[in-house]
Design a protein around this motif. Structure first.
Motif, PDB file in Angstrom:
ATOM      1  N   ASN A  65      -5.948 -12.066   1.646  1.00 46.41           N
ATOM      2  CA  ASN A  65      -6.483 -13.337   1.154  1.00 46.41           C
ATOM      3  C   ASN A  65      -5.599 -14.528   1.495  1.00 46.41           C
ATOM      4  N   GLY A  66      -4.643 -14.303   2.383  1.00 46.34           N
ATOM      5  CA  GLY A  66      -3.820 -15.397   2.892  1.00 46.34           C
ATOM      6  C   GLY A  66      -2.898 -16.024   1.867  1.00 46.34           C
ATOM      7  N   LEU A  67      -2.448 -15.230   0.910  1.00 49.91           N
ATOM      8  CA  LEU A  67      -1.593 -15.756  -0.152  1.00 49.91           C
ATOM      9  C   LEU A  67      -0.165 -15.227  -0.029  1.00 49.91           C
ATOM     10  N   ARG A  68       0.779 -16.060  -0.414  1.00 45.30           N
ATOM     11  CA  ARG A  68       2.167 -15.640  -0.536  1.00 45.30           C
ATOM     12  C   ARG A  68       2.588 -15.852  -1.985  1.00 45.30           C
ATOM     13  N   ALA A  69       3.536 -15.079  -2.438  1.00 42.08           N
ATOM     14  CA  ALA A  69       3.921 -15.146  -3.845  1.00 42.08           C
ATOM     15  C   ALA A  69       5.390 -14.814  -3.998  1.00 42.08           C
ATOM     16  N   THR A  70       5.914 -15.111  -5.184  1.00 42.48           N
ATOM     17  CA  THR A  70       7.280 -14.744  -5.534  1.00 42.48           C
ATOM     18  C   THR A  70       7.222 -13.530  -6.452  1.00 42.48           C
ATOM     19  N   GLY A 216       2.578 -21.679  -2.390  1.00 47.65           N
ATOM     20  CA  GLY A 216       3.849 -22.067  -1.799  1.00 47.65           C
ATOM     21  C   GLY A 216       5.014 -21.271  -2.334  1.00 47.65           C
ATOM     22  N   ARG A 217       6.181 -21.616  -1.848  1.00 43.27           N
ATOM     23  CA  ARG A 217       7.409 -20.998  -2.357  1.00 43.27           C
ATOM     24  C   ARG A 217       7.923 -21.836  -3.522  1.00 43.27           C
ATOM     25  N   SER A 219      10.975 -23.785  -5.053  1.00 41.99           N
ATOM     26  CA  SER A 219      12.220 -24.382  -4.601  1.00 41.99           C
ATOM     27  C   SER A 219      13.378 -24.052  -5.540  1.00 41.99           C
ATOM     28  N   PRO A 220      14.485 -23.531  -5.020  1.00 45.81           N
ATOM     29  CA  PRO A 220      15.658 -23.291  -5.860  1.00 45.81           C
ATOM     30  C   PRO A 220      16.280 -24.596  -6.368  1.00 45.81           C
ATOM     31  N   GLN A 221      15.969 -25.685  -5.686  1.00 43.48           N
ATOM     32  CA  GLN A 221      16.522 -26.971  -6.094  1.00 43.48           C
ATOM     33  C   GLN A 221      15.783 -27.578  -7.287  1.00 43.48           C
ATOM     34  N   THR A 222      14.458 -27.441  -7.281  1.00 46.53           N
ATOM     35  CA  THR A 222      13.655 -28.116  -8.307  1.00 46.53           C
ATOM     36  C   THR A 222      12.925 -27.151  -9.247  1.00 46.53           C
ATOM     37  N   GLY A 223      12.781 -25.885  -8.828  1.00 45.50           N
ATOM     38  CA  GLY A 223      12.007 -24.943  -9.627  1.00 45.50           C
ATOM     39  C   GLY A 223      10.518 -25.172  -9.530  1.00 45.50           C
ATOM     40  N   ARG A 224      10.099 -26.012  -8.609  1.00 48.11           N
ATOM     41  CA  ARG A 224       8.684 -26.338  -8.440  1.00 48.11           C
ATOM     42  C   ARG A 224       8.163 -25.695  -7.159  1.00 48.11           C
ATOM     43  N   ALA A 225       6.854 -25.512  -7.085  1.00 47.51           N
ATOM     44  CA  ALA A 225       6.228 -24.960  -5.883  1.00 47.51           C
ATOM     45  C   ALA A 225       6.174 -26.029  -4.802  1.00 47.51           C
ATOM     46  N   VAL A 226       6.580 -25.628  -3.602  1.00 44.85           N
ATOM     47  CA  VAL A 226       6.604 -26.541  -2.457  1.00 44.85           C
ATOM     48  C   VAL A 226       6.049 -25.808  -1.240  1.00 44.85           C
ATOM     49  N   ALA A 227       5.937 -26.530  -0.132  1.00 44.34           N
ATOM     50  CA  ALA A 227       5.447 -25.924   1.105  1.00 44.34           C
ATOM     51  C   ALA A 227       6.380 -24.779   1.532  1.00 44.34           C
ATOM     52  N   PRO A 228       5.815 -23.686   2.044  1.00 43.69           N
ATOM     53  CA  PRO A 228       6.655 -22.550   2.485  1.00 43.69           C
ATOM     54  C   PRO A 228       7.642 -22.963   3.576  1.00 43.69           C
TER      55      PRO A 228
END
Length: 228
Positions: A65-70, A216-217, A219-228
């Motif tokens: 389904n074209g998804l990436r996850a943590t 998205g991934r 971000s270790p900097q912000t803890g928010r989802a961002v572009a991969p």
């Protein structure tokens, strides 16, 4: 036979030159407007408590389904299922630390917390998952002592914005509805072992696409989802 060329050379030459430049990277081919506008925002899909015997099916569904996850893995399971940790990475997922035995960390002393985090870092790395940069405290429970240990290992604490309630028996419809509340940058809590969540994955993918959101991934900097 006529000596006249049956088609103009200049447009052909120009086209060939353009292709040659594109092939060498000298000319940048712009993506189509549809592709460029595909992602109006990013969300973080997260799956706790893996890896397990359920992981392969989850990874297959995410990829299809074209998804990436943590994947927030427990150290004890990373040690027990190392091949699944490597499979997570090979499938394009990101791997985070979710403690070794999933205890209530706020009820432990600093040395015990340190052991939970450090052993998990080691187990995940040994299984081919890299060195995690993200940490999700079990039950979302944290305090100053937990954060001190996180900082020691360079870990960013990630809670969640939306709880799918899959751990609490939520049905597939409810899980899809929960994902529907995600907005740009937000993170949803789901679990590796939940069969209703596995069933929800294709619908979550369709729903996100309909809203112009992409997985998205974090971000270790912000803890928010961002572009991969």
């Amino acid at each position: 036979m006529s000596a006249r060329t049956p088609f103009p050379l200049r447009p052909l030459t120009t086209a060939l030159a353009t292709l040659a430049l594109a092939a060498t990277g000298t000319l940048a081919l712009h993506p189509s407007p549809a592709h460029a506008a595909a992602c109006n925002g990013y969300v973080g899909l997260t799956f706790d408590d893996g890896p397990s015997s359920h992981t392969a099916a989850l990874l297959n569904s995410l990829k299809q389904n074209g998804l990436r996850a943590t994947m927030f893995n427990e150290g004890q399971y990373a040690a027990a299922y190392p091949a699944q940790v490597k499979a997570q990475v090979d499938a394009g997922m990101w791997v985070g630390n979710h403690s070794y035995t999933h205890p209530h960390l706020t009820q432990l002393g600093q040395a015990q917390i340190d052991s939970e985090l450090s052993r998990t870092q080691t187990a995940i790395a040994a299984a081919g998952g890299g060195t995690p940069k993200l940490f999700r405290p079990p039950y979302g429970e944290t305090n100053a002592t937990v954060r001190t240990v996180e900082a020691k290992y360079g870990l960013t604490e990630i809670i969640w914005d939306v709880d799918s309630q899959d751990w609490n028996g939520a049905g597939t419809d409810a899980i899809v509805a929960a994902a529907g509340r995600l907005t740009n940058g937000q993170v949803i809590l789901m679990h590796d072992w939940a069969t209703n969540t596995l069933a929800a994955v294709p619908r979550i993918a369709q729903q996100l696409a309909a809203r112009g959101l992409c997985a998205g991934r974090i971000s270790p900097q912000t803890g928010r989802a961002v572009a991969p």
